[in-house]
Design a protein around this motif. Structure first.
Motif, PDB file in Angstrom:
ATOM      1  N   GLN A 122       0.758  -1.234   0.025  1.00 14.78           N
ATOM      2  CA  GLN A 122      -0.055   0.028  -0.111  1.00 14.78           C
ATOM      3  C   GLN A 122       0.920   1.162   0.172  1.00 14.78           C
ATOM      4  O   GLN A 122       0.477   2.232  -0.692  1.00 14.78           O
ATOM      5  CB  GLN A 122      -0.853  -0.035   1.341  1.00 14.78           C
ATOM      6  N   ASN A 123       2.105   1.214   0.777  1.00 11.36           N
ATOM      7  CA  ASN A 123       2.861   2.482   0.686  1.00 11.36           C
ATOM      8  C   ASN A 123       3.537   2.617  -0.438  1.00 11.36           C
ATOM      9  O   ASN A 123       3.816   3.582  -0.853  1.00 11.36           O
ATOM     10  CB  ASN A 123       4.003   2.357   1.861  1.00 11.36           C
ATOM     11  N   LYS A 124       3.887   1.698  -1.045  1.00  9.57           N
ATOM     12  CA  LYS A 124       4.587   1.681  -2.604  1.00  9.57           C
ATOM     13  C   LYS A 124       3.457   2.356  -3.482  1.00  9.57           C
ATOM     14  O   LYS A 124       3.996   3.197  -4.010  1.00  9.57           O
ATOM     15  CB  LYS A 124       5.110   0.525  -2.817  1.00  9.57           C
ATOM     16  N   ILE A 125       2.279   1.795  -3.409  1.00  5.22           N
ATOM     17  CA  ILE A 125       1.213   2.340  -4.325  1.00  5.22           C
ATOM     18  C   ILE A 125       0.981   3.932  -4.002  1.00  5.22           C
ATOM     19  O   ILE A 125       1.053   4.673  -4.830  1.00  5.22           O
ATOM     20  CB  ILE A 125       0.177   1.321  -4.286  1.00  5.22           C
ATOM     21  N   LYS A 126       0.760   4.100  -2.688  1.00  9.10           N
ATOM     22  CA  LYS A 126       0.664   5.398  -2.211  1.00  9.10           C
ATOM     23  C   LYS A 126       1.787   6.608  -2.788  1.00  9.10           C
ATOM     24  O   LYS A 126       1.404   7.571  -3.377  1.00  9.10           O
ATOM     25  CB  LYS A 126       0.705   5.591  -0.635  1.00  9.10           C
ATOM     26  N   GLN A 127       3.214   6.317  -2.698  1.00 10.37           N
ATOM     27  CA  GLN A 127       3.989   6.734  -3.123  1.00 10.37           C
ATOM     28  C   GLN A 127       4.009   7.068  -4.509  1.00 10.37           C
ATOM     29  O   GLN A 127       4.312   8.194  -4.996  1.00 10.37           O
ATOM     30  CB  GLN A 127       5.666   6.382  -2.933  1.00 10.37           C
ATOM     31  N   TYR A 128       3.636   6.051  -5.452  1.00  9.64           N
ATOM     32  CA  TYR A 128       3.422   6.394  -6.928  1.00  9.64           C
ATOM     33  C   TYR A 128       2.335   6.983  -7.072  1.00  9.64           C
ATOM     34  O   TYR A 128       2.645   7.998  -8.052  1.00  9.64           O
ATOM     35  CB  TYR A 128       3.146   4.675  -7.467  1.00  9.64           C
ATOM     36  N   VAL A 129       1.322   7.143  -6.632  1.00  8.05           N
ATOM     37  CA  VAL A 129       0.120   7.852  -6.672  1.00  8.05           C
ATOM     38  C   VAL A 129       0.468   9.342  -6.447  1.00  8.05           C
ATOM     39  O   VAL A 129       0.145  10.291  -7.105  1.00  8.05           O
ATOM     40  CB  VAL A 129      -1.153   7.341  -6.013  1.00  8.05           C
ATOM     41  N   ASN A 130       1.156   9.474  -5.140  1.00  6.80           N
ATOM     42  CA  ASN A 130       1.654  10.903  -4.848  1.00  6.80           C
ATOM     43  C   ASN A 130       2.511  11.534  -5.900  1.00  6.80           C
ATOM     44  O   ASN A 130       2.121  12.698  -6.376  1.00  6.80           O
ATOM     45  CB  ASN A 130       2.352  10.787  -3.556  1.00  6.80           C
ATOM     46  N   LYS A 131       3.314  10.688  -6.488  1.00  7.03           N
ATOM     47  CA  LYS A 131       4.133  11.360  -7.556  1.00  7.03           C
ATOM     48  C   LYS A 131       3.211  11.544  -8.929  1.00  7.03           C
ATOM     49  O   LYS A 131       3.549  12.667  -9.431  1.00  7.03           O
ATOM     50  CB  LYS A 131       5.179  10.222  -7.999  1.00  7.03           C
ATOM     51  N   GLN A 132       2.347  10.767  -9.208  1.00 10.14           N
ATOM     52  CA  GLN A 132       1.757  10.809 -10.488  1.00 10.14           C
ATOM     53  C   GLN A 132       0.667  12.156 -10.241  1.00 10.14           C
ATOM     54  O   GLN A 132       0.462  12.718 -11.118  1.00 10.14           O
ATOM     55  CB  GLN A 132       0.972   9.605 -10.577  1.00 10.14           C
ATOM     56  N   LEU A 133       0.191  12.252  -9.087  1.00  9.31           N
ATOM     57  CA  LEU A 133      -0.878  13.133  -9.011  1.00  9.31           C
ATOM     58  C   LEU A 133      -0.227  14.592  -8.408  1.00  9.31           C
ATOM     59  O   LEU A 133      -1.154  15.677  -8.606  1.00  9.31           O
ATOM     60  CB  LEU A 133      -2.134  12.823  -8.122  1.00  9.31           C
ATOM     61  N   GLY A 134       0.696  14.605  -7.874  1.00 11.74           N
ATOM     62  CA  GLY A 134       1.342  15.790  -7.499  1.00 11.74           C
ATOM     63  C   GLY A 134       0.970  16.093  -6.164  1.00 11.74           C
ATOM     64  O   GLY A 134       0.915  17.593  -5.906  1.00 11.74           O
ATOM     65  N   TYR A 135       0.122  15.353  -5.351  1.00 11.54           N
ATOM     66  CA  TYR A 135      -0.257  15.921  -3.982  1.00 11.54           C
ATOM     67  C   TYR A 135      -0.388  14.602  -3.097  1.00 11.54           C
ATOM     68  O   TYR A 135      -0.422  13.312  -3.577  1.00 11.54           O
ATOM     69  CB  TYR A 135      -1.618  16.549  -4.229  1.00 11.54           C
ATOM     70  N   ILE A 159      -8.458   8.376 -12.022  1.00 15.83           N
ATOM     71  CA  ILE A 159      -8.152   6.854 -11.875  1.00 15.83           C
ATOM     72  C   ILE A 159      -7.153   6.370 -12.425  1.00 15.83           C
ATOM     73  O   ILE A 159      -6.822   6.636 -13.400  1.00 15.83           O
ATOM     74  CB  ILE A 159      -9.321   6.221 -12.673  1.00 15.83           C
ATOM     75  N   ILE A 160      -6.209   5.504 -11.652  1.00 11.50           N
ATOM     76  CA  ILE A 160      -5.167   4.971 -12.292  1.00 11.50           C
ATOM     77  C   ILE A 160      -5.354   3.511 -12.324  1.00 11.50           C
ATOM     78  O   ILE A 160      -5.391   2.727 -11.194  1.00 11.50           O
ATOM     79  CB  ILE A 160      -3.719   5.399 -11.275  1.00 11.50           C
ATOM     80  N   ASP A 161      -5.502   2.809 -13.297  1.00  8.01           N
ATOM     81  CA  ASP A 161      -5.677   1.641 -13.542  1.00  8.01           C
ATOM     82  C   ASP A 161      -4.792   0.625 -14.084  1.00  8.01           C
ATOM     83  O   ASP A 161      -4.180   0.751 -15.138  1.00  8.01           O
ATOM     84  CB  ASP A 161      -7.112   1.457 -14.518  1.00  8.01           C
ATOM     85  N   MET A 162      -4.246  -0.190 -12.939  1.00  3.49           N
ATOM     86  CA  MET A 162      -3.058  -1.118 -13.417  1.00  3.49           C
ATOM     87  C   MET A 162      -3.381  -2.412 -13.130  1.00  3.49           C
ATOM     88  O   MET A 162      -2.710  -3.442 -12.842  1.00  3.49           O
ATOM     89  CB  MET A 162      -1.860  -0.815 -12.440  1.00  3.49           C
ATOM     90  N   SER A 163      -4.943  -2.743 -13.717  1.00  7.18           N
ATOM     91  CA  SER A 163      -5.210  -4.115 -13.311  1.00  7.18           C
ATOM     92  C   SER A 163      -4.828  -4.782 -14.543  1.00  7.18           C
ATOM     93  O   SER A 163      -4.766  -4.346 -15.663  1.00  7.18           O
ATOM     94  CB  SER A 163      -6.715  -4.214 -13.019  1.00  7.18           C
ATOM     95  N   ILE A 164      -4.899  -6.209 -14.313  1.00  7.86           N
ATOM     96  CA  ILE A 164      -4.863  -7.197 -15.459  1.00  7.86           C
ATOM     97  C   ILE A 164      -5.942  -6.963 -16.593  1.00  7.86           C
ATOM     98  O   ILE A 164      -5.686  -7.096 -17.727  1.00  7.86           O
ATOM     99  CB  ILE A 164      -4.694  -8.337 -15.103  1.00  7.86           C
ATOM    100  N   LYS A 165      -7.099  -6.617 -16.108  1.00 10.05           N
ATOM    101  CA  LYS A 165      -8.272  -6.548 -16.864  1.00 10.05           C
ATOM    102  C   LYS A 165      -8.145  -5.468 -17.753  1.00 10.05           C
ATOM    103  O   LYS A 165      -8.241  -5.650 -19.090  1.00 10.05           O
ATOM    104  CB  LYS A 165      -9.520  -6.129 -16.085  1.00 10.05           C
ATOM    105  N   ARG A 166      -7.589  -4.108 -17.388  1.00 11.07           N
ATOM    106  CA  ARG A 166      -7.306  -3.068 -18.004  1.00 11.07           C
ATOM    107  C   ARG A 166      -6.299  -3.373 -19.157  1.00 11.07           C
ATOM    108  O   ARG A 166      -6.172  -2.883 -20.372  1.00 11.07           O
ATOM    109  CB  ARG A 166      -7.084  -2.019 -17.239  1.00 11.07           C
ATOM    110  N   GLN A 167      -5.204  -4.134 -18.650  1.00  9.18           N
ATOM    111  CA  GLN A 167      -4.043  -4.413 -19.476  1.00  9.18           C
ATOM    112  C   GLN A 167      -4.661  -5.290 -20.830  1.00  9.18           C
ATOM    113  O   GLN A 167      -3.925  -5.407 -21.902  1.00  9.18           O
ATOM    114  CB  GLN A 167      -2.911  -4.982 -18.795  1.00  9.18           C
ATOM    115  N   LEU A 168      -5.595  -6.374 -20.320  1.00  7.93           N
ATOM    116  CA  LEU A 168      -5.842  -6.960 -21.382  1.00  7.93           C
ATOM    117  C   LEU A 168      -6.626  -6.291 -22.431  1.00  7.93           C
ATOM    118  O   LEU A 168      -6.801  -6.648 -23.596  1.00  7.93           O
ATOM    119  CB  LEU A 168      -6.796  -8.425 -20.806  1.00  7.93           C
ATOM    120  N   LYS A 169      -7.651  -5.431 -22.128  1.00  8.18           N
ATOM    121  CA  LYS A 169      -8.321  -4.436 -22.976  1.00  8.18           C
ATOM    122  C   LYS A 169      -7.508  -3.733 -23.691  1.00  8.18           C
ATOM    123  O   LYS A 169      -7.671  -3.434 -25.063  1.00  8.18           O
ATOM    124  CB  LYS A 169      -9.225  -3.807 -21.996  1.00  8.18           C
ATOM    125  N   ASN A 170      -6.426  -3.168 -23.145  1.00  5.20           N
ATOM    126  CA  ASN A 170      -5.516  -2.431 -24.112  1.00  5.20           C
ATOM    127  C   ASN A 170      -4.879  -3.298 -25.145  1.00  5.20           C
ATOM    128  O   ASN A 170      -4.644  -2.773 -26.141  1.00  5.20           O
ATOM    129  CB  ASN A 170      -4.349  -1.704 -22.960  1.00  5.20           C
TER     130      ASN A 170
END
Length: 185
Positions: A122-135, A159-170
């Protein structure tokens, strides 16, 4: 739905935290107590039980929270229990956290995953999201069984979608966009 009683308790505790200039300390302590209560759901049922008198409940609270560093927080737990509102503790803490985040400029969101994520993940994802969104963001983990794997973060209208479902759609879209070479003999 807003619980007015919980909101009043949360606002009173927030006023104390701000008066003491210790909002971050209260916020961290409340998050820890909330997590402990959620991990031990039976504890709230014991505090809300009509089978135990107030004196026994107060003794239980004193024993369980003897190491709690914030006396006003302990008093809040005692008062809500004595007033027959122990079942509202989680709502009180949720409202406190929400109000504190607004004051601190922290935005709230959710990490959707197929199973509960570790604190480290959760902390790794939070750091990634903080960086992506800028807050700064505060993310709660929620289970979404419709995901195949991976995770999806929803924070406000982002929305930051890193799901397998989204990757398959892409992948499907990219394959449909290109011609596939066929070999003939």
């Amino acid at each position: 739905m807003i619980d007015e009683i919980a909101s009043k308790y949360a606002s009173a505790l927030l006023a104390v935290a701000r008066e003491e200039n210790a909002l971050n300390i209260y916020l961290n302590e409340i998050k820890n107590v909330r997590a402990a209560l959620l991990n031990n759901e039976q504890f709230i049922y014991i505090l809300a039980s009509y089978k135990l008198d107030d004196e026994k409940k107060m003794k239980i609270i004193d024993d369980v929270f003897k190491d709690l560093s914030l006396l006003p927080l302990k008093k809040l737990i005692l008062v809500t229990t004595k007033n027959g509102r122990a079942r509202k503790l989680i709502y009180i803490f949720d409202d406190f956290i929400h109000q504190a985040h607004l004051i601190l400029g922290i935005r709230e969101g959710y990490i959707y995953s197929t199973y509960p994520l570790s604190e480290e993940s959760q902390n790794k994802i939070k750091q990634y999201v903080n960086k992506q969104l800028g807050y700064k963001v505060y993310l709660s983990n929620r289970i979404d069984t419709s995901l195949i794997g991976g995770f999806k973060v929803v924070c406000g209208d982002h929305i930051i979608d890193m799901s397998i479902k989204r990757q398959l759609k892409n992948l499907k879209k990219s394959l449909h966009g290109k011609e596939i070479a066929t070999y003939e003999n």
